[in-house]
Enzyme design. Structure first.
Site, PDB file in Angstrom:
ATOM      1  N   TYR A 225       0.874  -1.170   0.000  1.00  0.00           N
ATOM      2  CA  TYR A 225       0.000   0.000   0.000  1.00  0.00           C
ATOM      3  C   TYR A 225       0.916   1.225   0.000  1.00  0.00           C
ATOM      4  CZ  TYR A 225      -4.403  -2.456   0.845  1.00  0.00           C
ATOM      5  OH  TYR A 225      -5.522  -3.246   0.711  1.00  0.00           O
ATOM      6  N   HIS A 407     -16.489  -4.537  -2.799  1.00  0.00           N
ATOM      7  CA  HIS A 407     -15.059  -4.849  -2.798  1.00  0.00           C
ATOM      8  C   HIS A 407     -14.731  -5.898  -1.740  1.00  0.00           C
ATOM      9  CE1 HIS A 407     -10.787  -4.286  -3.413  1.00  0.00           C
ATOM     10  NE2 HIS A 407     -10.614  -4.069  -2.116  1.00  0.00           N
TER      11      HIS A 407
END
Length: 611
Positions: A225, A407
């Site tokens: 990330y 998601h």
């Protein structure tokens, strides 16, 4: 989706059906032969294979609950196979097959069994309309109802459809000779059922802003990330974002998993410049106050447009000039040295629209206290946005949801968000019964009016048959998420409405299972939740008890403002909402009418026409 009334007589329904069918076929055939009008008759199209040899185009008739499909094959030899299956498997697939036996060509409706062996269907529900040769390939035009009431046929519903495809390179005397597993079919995912909605025009004064990663080198690790701070010009006036799209560095399409652009809290006057791992201990703490979502994109999503009367605020009083780009890289091959400048391109206008729009996260909190045991086929987790939170945070007039984006990571295979009031399911905001983490798109047909006493629940069903334990930690691709990003207006301060099981009750579960399995009951040096989950001897009993805990124990609510602070109130040990009345199952034409479009199991002889 509209369905015929049951009050109509059988004769009326039959006449209406046949008249509409004849009209649609005439229109389709006329436009098919028109040549120059070819693009208008099928508003949706997708390349099935990487080389572009197979193109699927289609149109939808919602009144008649039918699909019209056209398959173009650039280089046809002895036939082609096109099918639909639950997850893109070659087993238990619903198929159409065009094959040549060396003398004649045939078209037929078929299916594959649990071993991949193919059989011609006794009920032929795919109706061939026309075949033709052109300079750019072979065209196959056919239609099929959403539902055929044939157990061998795939039920076409809203959400992801997994297509499989393969070419036949040799003559085929009979479809019974085929075994799909030997053909190694390709897979493509698509949303078939979506009403035609033309792309809205952008304002004449539209401008663009690109928030991109600054040419970073993607780490050679599976999950990263990456956070990057972007600074807007000082004193930027208020604008409205009216559209946004992903910008992916060529060659990195398979590595960039999802991206988000966050606006920082307006009270933060200075945010340090940063470009690095979002999990780094060196990351400035102030980045945690950059949580207001401006744009969210995930693998498979297309350009996103706002409705004509709403836009997402950018700049102006009460806003921040600091943005945080977060890019999730999934690099399972551990590729090194790959440079990336991916991000999101915002289209905005200084001409303000009537309403400010917002984005809210629904579902489960990223936390290891929610877990999916190993070897589970259909394990359900539910995240709640309780009526207590909506009553606290939403205006009395409520909000309008106009789009949403489901998601999860790899284990998720069914997801839905449902609107509930007084224990009664009122409306499905979005549902995907064949969800794939490899194809995540915005559904801009979502619409719901959410008032301040309504409950929203987001349910995710996971499959871990070939995997170990997965926790809803939210970071690594092998961990899980259960999220719906809902787009709505008018904007409120409610940024995140999620839940998780009360940790105290989870500890009671660990104690019970440990004693049941004959373990040591000593609590000396209490291990972490993750350690306790990992040390368990999983079996059907421990999995069932955990599932029961999640469906009965109190929850902790995260009813968060855009500053990441909770709204005032007591949010711990909240009673689990109870749902007592459920939405009825949709009824299809084949279920309410005694006739069927299908005919006997004989294939259709193909006589293609040339230009």
């Amino acid at each position: 989706m509209r369905f015929l009334s049951r009050s109509l007589s059988l004769q009326d329904m039959t006449l209406m059906y046949l008249t509409t069918l004849a009209t649609l076929v005439v229109i389709l055939m006329a436009s098919y032969q028109a040549g120059s009008a070819a693009d208008s008759r099928f508003p949706y199209r997708i390349l099935l294979d990487p080389r572009g040899d197979l193109m699927l185009s289609w149109n939808v008739s919602y009144p008649q609950q039918e699909l019209y499909l056209e398959l173009r094959v650039s280089h046809l030899r002895y036939g082609v196979v096109l099918g639909m299956s639950d997850r893109g498997e070659v087993f238990n697939a619903d198929l159409i097959i065009l094959w040549n036996d060396g003398q004649k060509s045939y078209f037929g409706d078929a299916w594959s069994d649990s071993n991949g062996h193919v059989t011609l269907d006794s009920q032929q529900d795919y109706q061939l309309i026309e075949t033709r040769h052109t300079t750019d390939g072979f065209y196959l035009l056919f239609k099929r109802p959403f539902s055929t009431c044939d157990s061998r046929d795939y039920l076409i519903e809203e959400g992801t459809v997994h297509f499989i495809y393969a070419m036949l390179e040799e003559p085929l005397r009979s479809v019974q000779q085929l075994n799909l597993s030997l053909l190694h079919p390709g897979v493509q995912r698509v949303l078939l059922l979506r009403p035609e909605s033309p792309t809205p025009p952008l304002p004449h004064d539209v401008r663009t802003l690109e928030v991109l990663a600054p040419g970073i080198t993607i780490p050679d690790q599976e999950t990263t990330y990456w956070c990057y701070m972007y600074q807007l010009p000082p004193d930027i006036p208020k604008n409205h974002i009216v559209m946004y799209e992903a910008v992916i560095t060529p060659g990195n399409e398979a590595i960039v998993h999802h991206m988000e652009v966050f606006e920082c809290a307006p009270q933060m006057e200075n945010i340090p410049q940063y470009s690095g791992s979002c999990e780094s201990k060196m990351k400035p703490k102030k980045l945690n106050y950059c949580r207001h979502v401006l744009a969210a994109w995930a693998l498979g999503a297309e350009a996103f447009y706002y409705p004509p009367d709403a836009g997402l605020a950018l700049g102006g009083p009460g806003s921040s000039r600091f943005l945080r780009l977060e890019v999730h890289y999934h690099n399972p091959l551990l590729i090194s040295g790959r440079r990336d400048s991916s991000g999101i391109r915002l289209f905005y206008t200084p001409t303000l629209r009537k309403y400010d729009a917002g984005i809210m996260e629904l579902g489960l909190v990223y936390t290891p206290v929610m877990a999916i045991p190993p070897a589970e086929k259909d394990f359900l987790l539910t995240g709640y946005c309780t009526s207590k939170c909506t009553q606290t945070a939403l205006p009395p007039g409520g909000i309008n949801i106009f789009a949403s984006q489901l998601h999860t990571h790899l284990a998720g295979h069914k997801v839905r968000t449902v609107l509930v009031r007084g224990g009664r399911e009122m409306e499905i905001v979005q549902e995907d019964k064949h969800y794939s983490a490899h194809y995540q798109v915005h559904t801009q047909e979502s619409s719901a009016r959410i008032k301040h006493q309504y409950l929203l629940l987001t349910q995710c069903v996971y499959n871990t048959e070939d995997r170990n334990l997965a926790t809803v930690g939210g970071f690594g691709i092998m961990e899980e998420m259960c999220v719906n990003y809902v787009h709505y207006y008018p904007r409120t301060q409610l940024e995140l409405c999620k839940s998780h099981v009360d940790p105290g009750y989870l500890q009671k579960y660990f104690t019970f299972i440990n004693r049941f399995q004959g373990g040591d009951s000593c609590n000396c040096g209490q291990p972490s939740v993750t350690e306790q989950f990992m040390s368990m001897a999983w079996d059907s009993f421990s999995s069932q008890v955990l599932s029961s805990l999640y469906s009965t124990a109190p929850i902790s609510m995260h009813c968060n403002q855009s500053t990441a602070e909770l709204f005032p109130g007591d949010w711990e040990k909240q009673e689990l909402p109870q749902i007592t009345t459920f939405l009825p199952k949709h009824q299809y034409l084949c279920e309410s009418c005694p006739w069927t479009d299908g005919h006997s199991g004989s294939p259709t002889v193909v006589q293609p026409h040339g230009d």
